[in-house]
Design a protein around this motif. Structure first.
Motif, PDB file in Angstrom:
ATOM      1  N   THR A 116       7.266  23.973  -0.155  1.00 35.10           N
ATOM      2  CA  THR A 116       8.411  23.117  -0.477  1.00 35.10           C
ATOM      3  C   THR A 116       8.057  22.312  -1.722  1.00 35.10           C
ATOM      4  O   THR A 116       6.916  22.316  -2.180  1.00 35.10           O
ATOM      5  CB  THR A 116       8.772  22.126   0.654  1.00 35.10           C
ATOM      6  OG1 THR A 116       7.794  21.077   0.696  1.00 35.10           O
ATOM      7  CG2 THR A 116       8.870  22.806   2.008  1.00 35.10           C
ATOM      8  N   ALA A 117       9.029  21.578  -2.231  1.00 38.59           N
ATOM      9  CA  ALA A 117       8.808  20.709  -3.390  1.00 38.59           C
ATOM     10  C   ALA A 117       8.327  19.325  -2.961  1.00 38.59           C
ATOM     11  O   ALA A 117       8.234  18.416  -3.790  1.00 38.59           O
ATOM     12  CB  ALA A 117      10.105  20.582  -4.192  1.00 38.59           C
ATOM     13  N   ASN A 118       8.020  19.151  -1.673  1.00 40.40           N
ATOM     14  CA  ASN A 118       7.681  17.833  -1.151  1.00 40.40           C
ATOM     15  C   ASN A 118       6.206  17.663  -0.829  1.00 40.40           C
ATOM     16  O   ASN A 118       5.455  18.625  -0.714  1.00 40.40           O
ATOM     17  CB  ASN A 118       8.504  17.527   0.098  1.00 40.40           C
ATOM     18  CG  ASN A 118       9.940  17.206  -0.238  1.00 40.40           C
ATOM     19  OD1 ASN A 118      10.284  16.945  -1.386  1.00 40.40           O
ATOM     20  ND2 ASN A 118      10.800  17.227   0.756  1.00 40.40           N
ATOM     21  N   ALA A 119       5.860  16.385  -0.673  1.00 36.80           N
ATOM     22  CA  ALA A 119       4.514  15.970  -0.279  1.00 36.80           C
ATOM     23  C   ALA A 119       4.657  14.827   0.712  1.00 36.80           C
ATOM     24  O   ALA A 119       5.726  14.215   0.828  1.00 36.80           O
ATOM     25  CB  ALA A 119       3.724  15.516  -1.507  1.00 36.80           C
ATOM     26  N   PHE A 120       3.567  14.528   1.411  1.00 37.84           N
ATOM     27  CA  PHE A 120       3.517  13.387   2.315  1.00 37.84           C
ATOM     28  C   PHE A 120       2.543  12.377   1.729  1.00 37.84           C
ATOM     29  O   PHE A 120       1.528  12.761   1.144  1.00 37.84           O
ATOM     30  CB  PHE A 120       3.105  13.826   3.722  1.00 37.84           C
ATOM     31  CG  PHE A 120       4.156  14.678   4.347  1.00 37.84           C
ATOM     32  CD1 PHE A 120       5.205  14.107   5.029  1.00 37.84           C
ATOM     33  CD2 PHE A 120       4.121  16.052   4.212  1.00 37.84           C
ATOM     34  CE1 PHE A 120       6.210  14.891   5.578  1.00 37.84           C
ATOM     35  CE2 PHE A 120       5.109  16.851   4.751  1.00 37.84           C
ATOM     36  CZ  PHE A 120       6.161  16.263   5.436  1.00 37.84           C
ATOM     37  N   TYR A 121       2.856  11.087   1.905  1.00 44.15           N
ATOM     38  CA  TYR A 121       2.124  10.014   1.246  1.00 44.15           C
ATOM     39  C   TYR A 121       1.595   9.005   2.257  1.00 44.15           C
ATOM     40  O   TYR A 121       2.262   8.703   3.236  1.00 44.15           O
ATOM     41  CB  TYR A 121       3.051   9.298   0.255  1.00 44.15           C
ATOM     42  CG  TYR A 121       3.529  10.214  -0.857  1.00 44.15           C
ATOM     43  CD1 TYR A 121       2.810  10.325  -2.025  1.00 44.15           C
ATOM     44  CD2 TYR A 121       4.675  10.990  -0.703  1.00 44.15           C
ATOM     45  CE1 TYR A 121       3.230  11.183  -3.049  1.00 44.15           C
ATOM     46  CE2 TYR A 121       5.092  11.847  -1.712  1.00 44.15           C
ATOM     47  CZ  TYR A 121       4.361  11.929  -2.873  1.00 44.15           C
ATOM     48  OH  TYR A 121       4.767  12.783  -3.873  1.00 44.15           O
ATOM     49  N   ALA A 122       0.405   8.472   1.979  1.00 47.39           N
ATOM     50  CA  ALA A 122      -0.183   7.423   2.801  1.00 47.39           C
ATOM     51  C   ALA A 122      -1.053   6.539   1.914  1.00 47.39           C
ATOM     52  O   ALA A 122      -1.800   7.041   1.078  1.00 47.39           O
ATOM     53  CB  ALA A 122      -1.027   8.018   3.930  1.00 47.39           C
ATOM     54  N   CYS A 123      -0.950   5.222   2.090  1.00 45.11           N
ATOM     55  CA  CYS A 123      -1.802   4.284   1.364  1.00 45.11           C
ATOM     56  C   CYS A 123      -2.762   3.622   2.331  1.00 45.11           C
ATOM     57  O   CYS A 123      -2.386   3.256   3.449  1.00 45.11           O
ATOM     58  CB  CYS A 123      -0.970   3.219   0.652  1.00 45.11           C
ATOM     59  SG  CYS A 123      -0.226   3.823  -0.878  1.00 45.11           S
ATOM     60  N   ILE A 124      -3.993   3.451   1.855  1.00 44.25           N
ATOM     61  CA  ILE A 124      -5.057   2.849   2.657  1.00 44.25           C
ATOM     62  C   ILE A 124      -5.692   1.758   1.798  1.00 44.25           C
ATOM     63  O   ILE A 124      -6.113   2.013   0.663  1.00 44.25           O
ATOM     64  CB  ILE A 124      -6.126   3.886   3.059  1.00 44.25           C
ATOM     65  CG1 ILE A 124      -5.487   5.112   3.737  1.00 44.25           C
ATOM     66  CG2 ILE A 124      -7.158   3.251   3.975  1.00 44.25           C
ATOM     67  CD1 ILE A 124      -5.237   6.264   2.809  1.00 44.25           C
ATOM     68  N   ASP A 125      -5.752   0.548   2.331  1.00 49.07           N
ATOM     69  CA  ASP A 125      -6.372  -0.564   1.611  1.00 49.07           C
ATOM     70  C   ASP A 125      -7.836  -0.638   1.996  1.00 49.07           C
ATOM     71  O   ASP A 125      -8.179  -0.693   3.169  1.00 49.07           O
ATOM     72  CB  ASP A 125      -5.629  -1.860   1.963  1.00 49.07           C
ATOM     73  CG  ASP A 125      -4.175  -1.805   1.515  1.00 49.07           C
ATOM     74  OD1 ASP A 125      -3.922  -2.108   0.350  1.00 49.07           O
ATOM     75  OD2 ASP A 125      -3.314  -1.413   2.328  1.00 49.07           O
ATOM     76  N   VAL A 126      -8.703  -0.605   0.980  1.00 49.57           N
ATOM     77  CA  VAL A 126     -10.148  -0.545   1.227  1.00 49.57           C
ATOM     78  C   VAL A 126     -10.895  -1.548   0.356  1.00 49.57           C
ATOM     79  O   VAL A 126     -10.397  -2.005  -0.667  1.00 49.57           O
ATOM     80  CB  VAL A 126     -10.704   0.881   0.965  1.00 49.57           C
ATOM     81  CG1 VAL A 126     -10.064   1.900   1.902  1.00 49.57           C
ATOM     82  CG2 VAL A 126     -10.540   1.291  -0.481  1.00 49.57           C
ATOM     83  N   ASN A 127     -12.094  -1.859   0.789  1.00 47.84           N
ATOM     84  CA  ASN A 127     -13.059  -2.598   0.002  1.00 47.84           C
ATOM     85  C   ASN A 127     -14.281  -1.690  -0.105  1.00 47.84           C
ATOM     86  O   ASN A 127     -14.991  -1.488   0.881  1.00 47.84           O
ATOM     87  CB  ASN A 127     -13.424  -3.931   0.660  1.00 47.84           C
ATOM     88  CG  ASN A 127     -14.411  -4.705  -0.160  1.00 47.84           C
ATOM     89  OD1 ASN A 127     -14.344  -4.717  -1.395  1.00 47.84           O
ATOM     90  ND2 ASN A 127     -15.368  -5.342   0.495  1.00 47.84           N
TER      91      ASN A 127
END
Length: 179
Positions: A166-177
């Motif tokens: 497909t033309a799509n993707a899945f996204y996730a953000c992770i906050d790290v130190n």
């Protein structure tokens, strides 16, 4: 000739039909919503949508669909460009920041194992890792060891799962130190 009066049986049937038709929408609306069994998200270290899902951060409908952050390939937003998940783009929302090493393993939980082209990880505009799945179907849990190189300190990691067909993707953000 006068019109025939409906029989009691016919009148009861008409009332019952009207009652069922009138109540049906209310019954449907009162049924619990189930999350879409659709896609996937990063569970370790806990992504923003994982924090919504487990209730540690209040963030609207993503709580019920942490696996649905889908949008066109090439985006760089935590929400995948999806307005109903805009809370994920709010850096001031109180997201947990995870202490991680300069080489860290990220775990995706997939609710549907789509054919996959690549998995990508970004810090800011810099791509720090890419894993080629070659169009194959991944397992339910996918782990990637990402080396941040000389990047350190507080960072927001954008993890992207690019679907092969497909033309799509899945996204996730992770906050790290990164230590």
């Amino acid at each position: 000739m006068p019109a025939k009066k409906p029989t009691k049986k016919a009148a009861r049937r008409a009332v019952a039909t009207a009652l069922v038709l009138g109540l049906a929408p209310l019954i449907v609306m009162s049924l619990p919503a189930t999350p879409a069994q659709a896609h996937g998200w990063v569970t370790s270290p806990a992504s923003r949508q994982d924090q919504c899902f487990n209730g540690s951060v209040e963030c609207g409908p993503i709580k019920w669909e942490p696996d649905a952050v889908e949008g066109p390939k090439g985006l760089r937003s935590c929400s995948g460009g999806n307005a109903q998940f805009a809370d994920l783009d709010d850096d001031g929302k109180g997201w947990a920041v995870h202490d991680v090493a300069s080489s860290t393993t990220f775990t995706w939980r997939l609710t549907a194992q789509h054919s996959t082209s690549t998995w990508q990880y970004f810090v800011g505009s810099r791509k720090v890792a890419e894993f080629d799945q070659g169009g194959g179907q991944p397992p339910q849990f996918v782990r990637h060891k990402v080396d941040f190189g000389n990047i350190s300190g507080g960072q927001k990691v954008l993890a992207v799962w690019n679907i092969a067909d497909t033309a799509n993707a899945f996204y996730a953000c992770i906050d790290v130190n990164i230590r």
